[in-house]
Design a protein around this motif. Structure first.
Motif, PDB file in Angstrom:
ATOM      1  N   PHE A   4       0.826  -1.207   0.000  1.00 41.58           N
ATOM      2  CA  PHE A   4       0.000   0.000   0.000  1.00 41.58           C
ATOM      3  C   PHE A   4       0.863   1.261   0.000  1.00 41.58           C
ATOM      4  O   PHE A   4       0.678   2.169  -0.822  1.00 41.58           O
ATOM      5  CB  PHE A   4      -0.916  -0.025   1.227  1.00 41.58           C
ATOM      6  CG  PHE A   4      -1.863   1.129   1.327  1.00 41.58           C
ATOM      7  CD1 PHE A   4      -3.027   1.155   0.591  1.00 41.58           C
ATOM      8  CD2 PHE A   4      -1.584   2.192   2.178  1.00 41.58           C
ATOM      9  CE1 PHE A   4      -3.896   2.225   0.686  1.00 41.58           C
ATOM     10  CE2 PHE A   4      -2.447   3.261   2.282  1.00 41.58           C
ATOM     11  CZ  PHE A   4      -3.608   3.279   1.531  1.00 41.58           C
ATOM     12  N   VAL A   5       1.823   1.300   0.908  1.00 39.02           N
ATOM     13  CA  VAL A   5       2.706   2.466   1.013  1.00 39.02           C
ATOM     14  C   VAL A   5       3.550   2.617  -0.249  1.00 39.02           C
ATOM     15  O   VAL A   5       3.714   3.732  -0.764  1.00 39.02           O
ATOM     16  CB  VAL A   5       3.604   2.345   2.273  1.00 39.02           C
ATOM     17  CG1 VAL A   5       4.722   3.369   2.259  1.00 39.02           C
ATOM     18  CG2 VAL A   5       2.768   2.477   3.528  1.00 39.02           C
ATOM     19  N   THR A   6       4.057   1.503  -0.776  1.00 41.11           N
ATOM     20  CA  THR A   6       4.887   1.562  -1.983  1.00 41.11           C
ATOM     21  C   THR A   6       4.101   2.110  -3.168  1.00 41.11           C
ATOM     22  O   THR A   6       4.596   2.971  -3.902  1.00 41.11           O
ATOM     23  CB  THR A   6       5.436   0.164  -2.314  1.00 41.11           C
ATOM     24  OG1 THR A   6       6.201  -0.299  -1.194  1.00 41.11           O
ATOM     25  CG2 THR A   6       6.296   0.187  -3.548  1.00 41.11           C
ATOM     26  N   LEU A  25       3.532   5.838  -2.674  1.00 44.21           N
ATOM     27  CA  LEU A  25       4.773   6.590  -2.837  1.00 44.21           C
ATOM     28  C   LEU A  25       5.135   6.722  -4.312  1.00 44.21           C
ATOM     29  O   LEU A  25       5.501   7.810  -4.783  1.00 44.21           O
ATOM     30  CB  LEU A  25       5.894   5.908  -2.065  1.00 44.21           C
ATOM     31  CG  LEU A  25       7.238   6.620  -2.046  1.00 44.21           C
ATOM     32  CD1 LEU A  25       7.111   7.963  -1.327  1.00 44.21           C
ATOM     33  CD2 LEU A  25       8.285   5.762  -1.364  1.00 44.21           C
ATOM     34  N   VAL A  26       5.021   5.636  -5.061  1.00 44.39           N
ATOM     35  CA  VAL A  26       5.331   5.669  -6.493  1.00 44.39           C
ATOM     36  C   VAL A  26       4.359   6.594  -7.222  1.00 44.39           C
ATOM     37  O   VAL A  26       4.764   7.384  -8.085  1.00 44.39           O
ATOM     38  CB  VAL A  26       5.303   4.240  -7.087  1.00 44.39           C
ATOM     39  CG1 VAL A  26       5.328   4.272  -8.599  1.00 44.39           C
ATOM     40  CG2 VAL A  26       6.472   3.434  -6.555  1.00 44.39           C
ATOM     41  N   THR A  27       3.088   6.530  -6.864  1.00 40.85           N
ATOM     42  CA  THR A  27       2.090   7.411  -7.487  1.00 40.85           C
ATOM     43  C   THR A  27       2.411   8.878  -7.208  1.00 40.85           C
ATOM     44  O   THR A  27       2.340   9.717  -8.110  1.00 40.85           O
ATOM     45  CB  THR A  27       0.683   7.079  -6.952  1.00 40.85           C
ATOM     46  OG1 THR A  27       0.413   5.702  -7.195  1.00 40.85           O
ATOM     47  CG2 THR A  27      -0.380   7.915  -7.632  1.00 40.85           C
ATOM     48  N   ARG A  83       4.536  14.173  -9.077  1.00 40.65           N
ATOM     49  CA  ARG A  83       5.509  15.273  -8.979  1.00 40.65           C
ATOM     50  C   ARG A  83       6.299  15.410 -10.266  1.00 40.65           C
ATOM     51  O   ARG A  83       6.540  16.521 -10.734  1.00 40.65           O
ATOM     52  CB  ARG A  83       6.457  15.031  -7.811  1.00 40.65           C
ATOM     53  CG  ARG A  83       5.840  15.377  -6.474  1.00 40.65           C
ATOM     54  CD  ARG A  83       6.862  15.416  -5.383  1.00 40.65           C
ATOM     55  NE  ARG A  83       7.908  16.387  -5.685  1.00 40.65           N
ATOM     56  CZ  ARG A  83       9.046  16.484  -5.022  1.00 40.65           C
ATOM     57  NH1 ARG A  83       9.287  15.678  -4.021  1.00 40.65           N
ATOM     58  NH2 ARG A  83       9.947  17.367  -5.345  1.00 40.65           N
ATOM     59  N   ALA A  84       6.717  14.277 -10.827  1.00 38.16           N
ATOM     60  CA  ALA A  84       7.492  14.318 -12.064  1.00 38.16           C
ATOM     61  C   ALA A  84       6.660  14.896 -13.202  1.00 38.16           C
ATOM     62  O   ALA A  84       7.147  15.712 -13.987  1.00 38.16           O
ATOM     63  CB  ALA A  84       7.978  12.919 -12.424  1.00 38.16           C
ATOM     64  N   MET A  85       5.411  14.490 -13.307  1.00 44.12           N
ATOM     65  CA  MET A  85       4.547  15.002 -14.377  1.00 44.12           C
ATOM     66  C   MET A  85       4.267  16.494 -14.187  1.00 44.12           C
ATOM     67  O   MET A  85       4.271  17.252 -15.151  1.00 44.12           O
ATOM     68  CB  MET A  85       3.224  14.232 -14.412  1.00 44.12           C
ATOM     69  CG  MET A  85       3.352  12.822 -14.935  1.00 44.12           C
ATOM     70  SD  MET A  85       4.029  12.735 -16.605  1.00 44.12           S
ATOM     71  CE  MET A  85       2.731  13.537 -17.517  1.00 44.12           C
ATOM     72  N   LYS A  86       4.036  16.912 -12.956  1.00 47.72           N
ATOM     73  CA  LYS A  86       3.777  18.327 -12.685  1.00 47.72           C
ATOM     74  C   LYS A  86       4.988  19.165 -13.067  1.00 47.72           C
ATOM     75  O   LYS A  86       4.849  20.226 -13.677  1.00 47.72           O
ATOM     76  CB  LYS A  86       3.437  18.509 -11.206  1.00 47.72           C
ATOM     77  CG  LYS A  86       2.791  19.832 -10.887  1.00 47.72           C
ATOM     78  CD  LYS A  86       2.473  19.946  -9.406  1.00 47.72           C
ATOM     79  CE  LYS A  86       1.309  19.089  -9.036  1.00 47.72           C
ATOM     80  NZ  LYS A  86       0.882  19.301  -7.635  1.00 47.72           N
ATOM     81  N   SER A  87       6.168  18.688 -12.724  1.00 48.85           N
ATOM     82  CA  SER A  87       7.399  19.394 -13.063  1.00 48.85           C
ATOM     83  C   SER A  87       7.574  19.467 -14.578  1.00 48.85           C
ATOM     84  O   SER A  87       7.960  20.501 -15.123  1.00 48.85           O
ATOM     85  CB  SER A  87       8.577  18.674 -12.426  1.00 48.85           C
ATOM     86  OG  SER A  87       9.775  19.219 -12.869  1.00 48.85           O
ATOM     87  N   SER A  88       7.275  18.374 -15.253  1.00 46.49           N
ATOM     88  CA  SER A  88       7.408  18.324 -16.707  1.00 46.49           C
ATOM     89  C   SER A  88       6.449  19.311 -17.376  1.00 46.49           C
ATOM     90  O   SER A  88       6.821  20.030 -18.303  1.00 46.49           O
ATOM     91  CB  SER A  88       7.123  16.903 -17.194  1.00 46.49           C
ATOM     92  OG  SER A  88       7.077  16.857 -18.591  1.00 46.49           O
TER      93      SER A  88
END
Length: 53
Positions: free
Chosen positions: A19-21, A24-26, A31-36
């Motif tokens: 669940f945590v993994t 965390l990955v999501t 964050r990566a998509m928002k930055s992109s």
């Protein structure tokens, strides 16, 4: 008596870890998509500012 498997003994830890993994990955992907998207928007805005000069 047959010894229990690791998963049967620790199913709660395994489920919690999964669940945590997943979350965390999501979160990292978001964050990566928002930055992109932000950097792409900044690149698109830059030529428009240069045309005004």
């Amino acid at each position: 008596m047959k010894p229990q498997s690791w998963l049967r003994r620790n199913w709660l830890w395994a489920a919690g870890g999964a669940f945590v993994t997943i979350h965390l990955v999501t979160w990292l992907m978001q964050r990566a998509m928002k930055s992109s998207v932000r950097s792409e928007a900044a690149l698109k805005q830059k030529p428009a500012e240069e045309r005004l000069d």
